[in-house]
Scaffold this active site. Structure first.
Site, PDB file in Angstrom:
ATOM      1  N   THR A  10       0.834  -1.206   0.000  1.00  0.00           N
ATOM      2  CA  THR A  10       0.000   0.000   0.000  1.00  0.00           C
ATOM      3  C   THR A  10       0.867   1.255   0.000  1.00  0.00           C
ATOM      4  OG1 THR A  10      -1.656  -1.198   1.269  1.00  0.00           O
ATOM      5  CG2 THR A  10      -1.838   1.197   1.263  1.00  0.00           C
ATOM      6  N   VAL A  11       1.750   1.373   0.972  1.00  0.00           N
ATOM      7  CA  VAL A  11       2.518   2.616   1.129  1.00  0.00           C
ATOM      8  C   VAL A  11       3.655   2.701   0.107  1.00  0.00           C
ATOM      9  CG1 VAL A  11       3.822   4.061   2.738  1.00  0.00           C
ATOM     10  CG2 VAL A  11       1.970   2.623   3.605  1.00  0.00           C
ATOM     11  N   ARG A  42       8.393  -9.266  -1.915  1.00  0.00           N
ATOM     12  CA  ARG A  42       8.459 -10.685  -1.563  1.00  0.00           C
ATOM     13  C   ARG A  42       8.080 -11.530  -2.777  1.00  0.00           C
ATOM     14  NH1 ARG A  42       5.118 -11.142   3.759  1.00  0.00           N
ATOM     15  NH2 ARG A  42       3.796 -10.020   2.299  1.00  0.00           N
ATOM     16  N   LYS A 101       6.057   1.981  12.936  1.00  0.00           N
ATOM     17  CA  LYS A 101       5.996   2.307  14.377  1.00  0.00           C
ATOM     18  C   LYS A 101       6.269   1.093  15.250  1.00  0.00           C
ATOM     19  CE  LYS A 101       2.032   1.442  12.387  1.00  0.00           C
ATOM     20  NZ  LYS A 101       1.415   1.936  11.173  1.00  0.00           N
ATOM     21  N   GLU A 125       8.497  10.236   9.922  1.00  0.00           N
ATOM     22  CA  GLU A 125       7.254  11.028   9.974  1.00  0.00           C
ATOM     23  C   GLU A 125       6.020  10.159   9.756  1.00  0.00           C
ATOM     24  OE1 GLU A 125       6.850  14.697  10.483  1.00  0.00           O
ATOM     25  OE2 GLU A 125       5.048  13.572  10.975  1.00  0.00           O
ATOM     26  N   VAL A 128       3.747   7.823  12.606  1.00  0.00           N
ATOM     27  CA  VAL A 128       2.689   8.262  13.532  1.00  0.00           C
ATOM     28  C   VAL A 128       1.701   9.155  12.784  1.00  0.00           C
ATOM     29  CG1 VAL A 128       2.156   9.445  15.701  1.00  0.00           C
ATOM     30  CG2 VAL A 128       4.309   8.195  15.479  1.00  0.00           C
ATOM     31  N   GLU A 186      -3.350  -2.747   9.302  1.00  0.00           N
ATOM     32  CA  GLU A 186      -2.054  -3.421   9.307  1.00  0.00           C
ATOM     33  C   GLU A 186      -2.211  -4.794   8.649  1.00  0.00           C
ATOM     34  OE1 GLU A 186       0.935  -1.956  10.509  1.00  0.00           O
ATOM     35  OE2 GLU A 186      -0.500  -0.343  10.308  1.00  0.00           O
ATOM     36  N   ASP A 197      -1.372  -0.907  17.724  1.00  0.00           N
ATOM     37  CA  ASP A 197      -0.782   0.044  16.774  1.00  0.00           C
ATOM     38  C   ASP A 197      -0.819   1.471  17.332  1.00  0.00           C
ATOM     39  OD1 ASP A 197      -0.096   0.727  13.728  1.00  0.00           O
ATOM     40  OD2 ASP A 197      -1.700   2.075  14.364  1.00  0.00           O
ATOM     41  N   LYS A 201       2.352   3.908  18.489  1.00  0.00           N
ATOM     42  CA  LYS A 201       2.558   5.295  18.034  1.00  0.00           C
ATOM     43  C   LYS A 201       2.704   6.226  19.237  1.00  0.00           C
ATOM     44  CE  LYS A 201      -0.006   4.530  13.770  1.00  0.00           C
ATOM     45  NZ  LYS A 201      -1.374   4.359  13.248  1.00  0.00           N
TER      46      LYS A 201
HETATM   47  P1  NAP Z   1       1.678  -3.930   2.900  1.00  0.00           P
HETATM   48  O1  NAP Z   1       0.672  -3.379   1.964  1.00  0.00           O
HETATM   49  O2  NAP Z   1       1.440  -5.234   3.550  1.00  0.00           O
HETATM   50  O3  NAP Z   1       3.054  -3.980   2.093  1.00  0.00           O
HETATM   51  C1  NAP Z   1       4.196  -4.604   2.608  1.00  0.00           C
HETATM   52  C2  NAP Z   1       5.200  -4.763   1.477  1.00  0.00           C
HETATM   53  O4  NAP Z   1       6.378  -5.329   2.011  1.00  0.00           O
HETATM   54  C3  NAP Z   1       4.726  -5.693   0.369  1.00  0.00           C
HETATM   55  O5  NAP Z   1       5.053  -5.146  -0.890  1.00  0.00           O
HETATM   56  C4  NAP Z   1       5.532  -6.972   0.599  1.00  0.00           C
HETATM   57  O6  NAP Z   1       5.842  -7.661  -0.580  1.00  0.00           O
HETATM   58  C5  NAP Z   1       6.801  -6.389   1.181  1.00  0.00           C
HETATM   59  N1  NAP Z   1       7.512  -7.384   1.988  1.00  0.00           N
HETATM   60  C6  NAP Z   1       7.082  -8.004   3.097  1.00  0.00           C
HETATM   61  N2  NAP Z   1       8.033  -8.835   3.572  1.00  0.00           N
HETATM   62  C7  NAP Z   1       9.081  -8.711   2.723  1.00  0.00           C
HETATM   63  C8  NAP Z   1      10.357  -9.315   2.646  1.00  0.00           C
HETATM   64  N3  NAP Z   1      10.755 -10.210   3.526  1.00  0.00           N
HETATM   65  N4  NAP Z   1      11.174  -8.962   1.653  1.00  0.00           N
HETATM   66  C9  NAP Z   1      10.792  -8.063   0.727  1.00  0.00           C
HETATM   67  N5  NAP Z   1       9.597  -7.444   0.735  1.00  0.00           N
HETATM   68  C10 NAP Z   1       8.761  -7.788   1.723  1.00  0.00           C
HETATM   69  O7  NAP Z   1       1.968  -2.901   4.080  1.00  0.00           O
HETATM   70  P2  NAP Z   1       1.722  -1.317   4.090  1.00  0.00           P
HETATM   71  O8  NAP Z   1       0.314  -1.067   4.503  1.00  0.00           O
HETATM   72  O9  NAP Z   1       2.250  -0.718   2.853  1.00  0.00           O
HETATM   73  O10 NAP Z   1       2.616  -0.905   5.360  1.00  0.00           O
HETATM   74  C11 NAP Z   1       4.012  -0.796   5.272  1.00  0.00           C
HETATM   75  C12 NAP Z   1       4.539  -0.102   6.528  1.00  0.00           C
HETATM   76  O11 NAP Z   1       3.957   1.189   6.627  1.00  0.00           O
HETATM   77  C13 NAP Z   1       4.181  -0.807   7.845  1.00  0.00           C
HETATM   78  O12 NAP Z   1       5.223  -0.610   8.763  1.00  0.00           O
HETATM   79  C14 NAP Z   1       2.941  -0.066   8.312  1.00  0.00           C
HETATM   80  O13 NAP Z   1       2.761  -0.130   9.701  1.00  0.00           O
HETATM   81  C15 NAP Z   1       3.289   1.327   7.872  1.00  0.00           C
HETATM   82  N6  NAP Z   1       2.152   2.230   7.679  1.00  0.00           N
HETATM   83  C16 NAP Z   1       1.096   1.844   6.922  1.00  0.00           C
HETATM   84  C17 NAP Z   1       0.049   2.725   6.703  1.00  0.00           C
HETATM   85  C18 NAP Z   1      -1.153   2.346   5.899  1.00  0.00           C
HETATM   86  O14 NAP Z   1      -2.099   3.132   5.860  1.00  0.00           O
HETATM   87  N7  NAP Z   1      -1.168   1.183   5.220  1.00  0.00           N
HETATM   88  C19 NAP Z   1       0.100   4.000   7.285  1.00  0.00           C
HETATM   89  C20 NAP Z   1       1.203   4.369   8.056  1.00  0.00           C
HETATM   90  C21 NAP Z   1       2.221   3.480   8.238  1.00  0.00           C
HETATM   91  P3  NAP Z   1       4.707  -8.377  -1.474  1.00  0.00           P
HETATM   92  O15 NAP Z   1       3.851  -7.268  -1.970  1.00  0.00           O
HETATM   93  O16 NAP Z   1       5.455  -9.046  -2.555  1.00  0.00           O
HETATM   94  O17 NAP Z   1       3.974  -9.301  -0.552  1.00  0.00           O
HETATM   95  N1  HSE Z   2      -3.062   0.649  10.429  1.00  0.00           N
HETATM   96  C1  HSE Z   2      -2.683   1.980  10.727  1.00  0.00           C
HETATM   97  C2  HSE Z   2      -3.902   2.790  11.039  1.00  0.00           C
HETATM   98  C3  HSE Z   2      -1.951   2.576   9.558  1.00  0.00           C
HETATM   99  O1  HSE Z   2      -5.003   2.359  10.692  1.00  0.00           O
HETATM  100  O2  HSE Z   2      -3.785   3.855  11.641  1.00  0.00           O
HETATM  101  C4  HSE Z   2      -1.389   3.935   9.853  1.00  0.00           C
HETATM  102  O3  HSE Z   2      -0.327   3.831  10.740  1.00  0.00           O
END
Ligand code: NAP
Ligand code: HSE
Length: 434
Positions: A10-11, A42, A101, A125, A128, A186, A197, A201
């Site tokens: 996603t991010v 992955r 976080k 940044e 949180v 998450e 979570d 934060k």
């Molecule tokens: P996500 O959609 O699950 O994406 C995770 C990515 O990491 C995927 O592309 C996955 O690959 C890759 N990955 C996982 N394990 C791996 C490994 N061993 N080697 C290489 N690549 C690997 O997660 P996300 O929502 O983007 O979140 C990412 C981070 O941002 C997290 O720490 C989360 O807490 C934080 N965050 C998220 C948001 C939100 O709104 N989603 C907001 C703030 C912060 P594949 O795609 O190939 O499976």
């Molecule tokens: N899963 C988290 C939330 C993503 O819903 O706030 C942002 O850190």
């Protein structure tokens, strides 16, 4: 500037979209081109929400050793592989941007110390409140203040679920599913709904604002997973909204700390935050009260914060400020207020046997623990169907609002209330923020 993005979920794919679509804009603002030279995932077969040449997308983390890379952007999440990625990057002379976080909460000391010792910078940044620039605000824009209180809605998923349940009468499970589809949750949504979570934060903000290095085991953490529409509607009936609220408030040298679903008065700004929006109400000794609000989760708001960190590194700003942030303080004189001493009013909801004497038994227990009743409501039709009992006696819903009481008094009363035969589950207790 040459960067590697680890994770194109996603991010990560949002970050790649901004950097590829708005290359000229970022170049103009930094005075340099920012090139993504590697992107690690992955599963190479998964479709991606961004347009990167396949030649730079790999499943081999070893590319992070490429000496050409200045900055590693960790967007995989979790505390194991992410820790290795970040520490290895720092040891290989790279700066790091992360939105993780969980990593900063669990391994913050190690990550920040390693970076400082090696003269590297870690930017976080997006870790949180998603797109809300609260790290910059606490670390820099409000640096002339001692933060005295910080209260925040820090989890977009929970706020979205509570909004969907209350305003659209969606079931809890449907609301969770929708939050996942929108990319707010998450990888394991238990982290969101159990309060973990948001609590993680809070530990990052507390480190930065109060210099305290704490874990989520050090304070009261409750999630939204056992809340029902009945309680959300009761709150509204009483003039409140229920939010998952994180609190860090100084009382002298004691810090009141908790993260739990809380009644917030309808006219307060924090009560008015819906969907996946976050808000932090921060009080500083010079600035007074300030509010920061925006999307706390989701692809582009979070990517906005990650790219802001990349830009800050590109212009050299982050390298100047990171060494002075209060991230590794040894002693601050501030300690955590024991949770038993936290004082609030409380909302209590019971299923009570509809027989003479029930009310006096409940009032007796509360009285024995010196908890005073402020108001009491018992009219079944607004509260849904009565809970059937095994011996066919009828139970009616009952709501009590208490005067100020401590968490310790309430915990002791909870134990005695649980022994009353005239009460059946549920026994709901939520704090009120007046
Ligand atoms: P996500 O959609 O699950 O994406 C995770 C990515 O990491 C995927 O592309 C996955 O690959 C890759 N990955 C996982 N394990 C791996 C490994 N061993 N080697 C290489 N690549 C690997 O997660 P996300 O929502 O983007 O979140 C990412 C981070 O941002 C997290 O720490 C989360 O807490 C934080 N965050 C998220 C948001 C939100 O709104 N989603 C907001 C703030 C912060 P594949 O795609 O190939 O499976
Ligand atoms: N899963 C988290 C939330 C993503 O819903 O706030 C942002 O850190």
């Amino acid at each position: 500037m040459k960067i590697a993005i680890v994770g194109l979920g996603t991010v990560g794919s949002g970050v790649a979209q901004i950097l590829t679509t708005h290359k000229a804009r970022t170049a103009a603002r930094t005075g340099t081109n920012i090139d993504i030279v590697h992107a690690v995932v992955r599963d190479l077969k998964k479709p991606r929400d961004c347009d990167l040449p396949s030649s730079i997308v790999t499943d081999d983390l070893a590319v992070l050793n490429d000496p050409a890379i200045d900055t590693v952007v960790e967007l995989i999440g979790g505390t194991t592989i992410a820790r290795d990625v970040v520490l290895t990057a720092l040891k290989n002379g790279k700066n790091v941007v992360t939105a993780n976080k969980a990593l900063l909460c669990v391994h913050g000391d190690e990550v920040f110390r390693t970076a400082r010792e090696l003269g590297r910078t870690v930017c976080f940044e997006a870790a949180v409140a998603g797109g809300v620039p609260i790290i910059e605000a606490v670390g820099q824009s409000l640096a002339s203040n001692q933060v005295t209180s910080l209260e925040g809605i820090l989890n977009g998923t929970c706020n979205f679920i509570l909004t969907e349940m209350f305003l659209k009468e969606k079931t809890y499970n449907d609301a969770v599913r929708l939050a996942q589809e929108k990319g707010y949750a998450e990888a394991d949504p238990t982290m969101d709904v159990a309060g973990t979570d948001a609590a993680q934060k809070l530990t990052v903000l507390v480190r930065l604002a109060f210099g305290l290095r704490i874990s989520t085991d050090d304070f009261l953490v409750k999630g939204i997973d056992s809340l029902t529409l009945t309680d959300l509607q009761q709150a509204a009936h009483l003039g409140y909204r229920v939010k998952l609220l994180c609190t860090a408030k100084l009382h002298g040298d004691k810090l009141e700390l908790h993260c739990q679903p809380t009644f917030i008065r309808r006219e307060q700004p924090l009560a008015d935050v819906d969907d996946a929006y976050n808000m932090i109400e921060l009080h500083g000794d010079a600035v007074g009260k300030t509010w920061f609000s925006g999307m706390g989760a989701g692809q582009m708001p979070t990517a906005s914060a990650v790219v802001a960190d990349i830009i800050s590194l590109a212009v050299g700003r982050a390298q100047l400020t990171f060494p002075r942030l209060t991230l590794l303080e040894e002693s601050t004189g501030i300690t955590i207020l024991p949770k038993e001493e936290i004082q609030r009013r409380f909302y209590l909801r019971f299923s009570a046997l509809d027989k003479p004497g029930t009310l006096s038994r409940i009032a007796n227990v509360l009285g024995e623990h010196k908890i005073s009743i402020s108001s009491l409501i018992q009219h079944d039709e607004t509260l849904g169907p009565p809970t059937p009992s095994t011996d066919d006696e009828s139970y009616v819903p009952m709501v009590i609002i208490t005067h100020l009481a401590t968490e310790g008094q309430m915990l002791a009363a909870d134990k005695d209330l649980a022994k009353l035969k005239c009460l059946a589950p549920p026994h709901v207790r939520l704090p009120i923020r007046d």
